[in-house]
Design a protein around this motif. Structure first.
Motif, PDB file in Angstrom:
ATOM      1  N   GLU A  41      -3.201 -14.946  11.341  1.00 36.80           N
ATOM      2  CA  GLU A  41      -4.327 -14.217  10.758  1.00 36.80           C
ATOM      3  C   GLU A  41      -4.272 -12.737  11.147  1.00 36.80           C
ATOM      4  O   GLU A  41      -4.511 -11.857  10.321  1.00 36.80           O
ATOM      5  N   ASP A  42      -3.958 -12.479  12.423  1.00 34.24           N
ATOM      6  CA  ASP A  42      -3.859 -11.096  12.901  1.00 34.24           C
ATOM      7  C   ASP A  42      -2.725 -10.358  12.195  1.00 34.24           C
ATOM      8  O   ASP A  42      -2.871  -9.211  11.783  1.00 34.24           O
ATOM      9  N   GLY A  44      -1.442 -11.162   9.241  1.00 30.89           N
ATOM     10  CA  GLY A  44      -1.810 -11.019   7.835  1.00 30.89           C
ATOM     11  C   GLY A  44      -2.691  -9.798   7.611  1.00 30.89           C
ATOM     12  O   GLY A  44      -2.503  -9.045   6.657  1.00 30.89           O
ATOM     13  N   GLU A  45      -3.629  -9.580   8.514  1.00 28.69           N
ATOM     14  CA  GLU A  45      -4.499  -8.406   8.425  1.00 28.69           C
ATOM     15  C   GLU A  45      -3.685  -7.118   8.572  1.00 28.69           C
ATOM     16  O   GLU A  45      -3.871  -6.157   7.828  1.00 28.69           O
ATOM     17  N   TYR A  46      -2.770  -7.105   9.546  1.00 24.68           N
ATOM     18  CA  TYR A  46      -1.913  -5.932   9.743  1.00 24.68           C
ATOM     19  C   TYR A  46      -1.045  -5.691   8.506  1.00 24.68           C
ATOM     20  O   TYR A  46      -0.912  -4.556   8.039  1.00 24.68           O
ATOM     21  N   VAL A  48      -1.455  -6.499   5.356  1.00 20.00           N
ATOM     22  CA  VAL A  48      -2.224  -6.003   4.204  1.00 20.00           C
ATOM     23  C   VAL A  48      -2.574  -4.531   4.407  1.00 20.00           C
ATOM     24  O   VAL A  48      -2.439  -3.720   3.487  1.00 20.00           O
ATOM     25  N   ASN A  49      -2.990  -4.161   5.621  1.00 17.42           N
ATOM     26  CA  ASN A  49      -3.295  -2.752   5.907  1.00 17.42           C
ATOM     27  C   ASN A  49      -2.048  -1.891   5.779  1.00 17.42           C
ATOM     28  O   ASN A  49      -2.104  -0.772   5.282  1.00 17.42           O
ATOM     29  N   THR A  64      -8.494  -7.762  -1.734  1.00 21.38           N
ATOM     30  CA  THR A  64      -7.416  -7.776  -0.748  1.00 21.38           C
ATOM     31  C   THR A  64      -7.632  -8.895   0.256  1.00 21.38           C
ATOM     32  O   THR A  64      -6.718  -9.643   0.565  1.00 21.38           O
ATOM     33  N   SER A  65      -8.843  -9.023   0.739  1.00 23.36           N
ATOM     34  CA  SER A  65      -9.140 -10.058   1.727  1.00 23.36           C
ATOM     35  C   SER A  65      -8.997 -11.454   1.135  1.00 23.36           C
ATOM     36  O   SER A  65      -8.510 -12.358   1.801  1.00 23.36           O
ATOM     37  N   GLN A  69      -4.247 -11.276   1.762  1.00 20.60           N
ATOM     38  CA  GLN A  69      -4.071 -11.737   3.139  1.00 20.60           C
ATOM     39  C   GLN A  69      -3.671 -13.213   3.219  1.00 20.60           C
ATOM     40  O   GLN A  69      -2.713 -13.543   3.913  1.00 20.60           O
ATOM     41  N   VAL A  72       0.023 -13.445   2.186  1.00 14.28           N
ATOM     42  CA  VAL A  72       0.940 -12.975   3.224  1.00 14.28           C
ATOM     43  C   VAL A  72       1.044 -14.016   4.330  1.00 14.28           C
ATOM     44  O   VAL A  72       2.136 -14.311   4.815  1.00 14.28           O
ATOM     45  N   GLU A  73      -0.082 -14.591   4.734  1.00 12.82           N
ATOM     46  CA  GLU A  73      -0.074 -15.606   5.787  1.00 12.82           C
ATOM     47  C   GLU A  73       0.748 -16.831   5.390  1.00 12.82           C
ATOM     48  O   GLU A  73       1.409 -17.439   6.220  1.00 12.82           O
TER      49      GLU A  73
END
Length: 119
Positions: A41-42, A44-46, A48-49, A64-65, A69, A72-73
């Motif tokens: 999860e961490d 995936g957030e990185y 996307v950013n 995006t969320s 994300q 990507v995960e």
């Protein structure tokens, strides 16, 4: 008896205190690394950013969320090494990835849930 050899050496006391402080700091850092080991999860957030920075375009926050994300995960492969993790994702900028070359991967090292270093 020679009083010169009977007196305690002050240098040894200072060295022991310094070594104890250093050991304590190392133990605290190792515990923090283990507790703050990033998950998918961490990452995936990185990712996307980072995608937004690469494109230079701000993506819609809600979309995006909800879409990028989790996608990507799902492509991410995480290897957990207790103190840190490595993440592998397909290299989407390489055209071979989409025609069967599944070995084209980007690898990242994850530390403290917020630091991701491209390997």
């Amino acid at each position: 008896m020679n009083p010169r050899y009977d007196a305690t050496q002050p240098e040894h006391k200072v060295r022991k205190k310094t070594a104890a402080k250093l050991s304590f700091v190392i133990i605290v850092v190792l515990v923090l690394l283990a507790v703050m080991n990033p998950g998918k999860e961490d990452f995936g957030e990185y990712a996307v950013n980072h995608l937004e920075e690469t494109l230079g375009v701000e993506l819609a926050g809600g979309i995006t969320s909800l879409v990028a994300q989790p996608m990507v995960e799902s492509f991410t492969i995480r290897e957990n090494y207790i103190l840190f993790s490595t993440f592998s994702i397909p290299d989407i900028q390489d055209g071979k990835t989409f025609i069967g070359d599944i070995k084209a991967k980007r690898k990242y090292l994850g530390l403290f849930k917020i630091i991701f270093i491209k390997l």
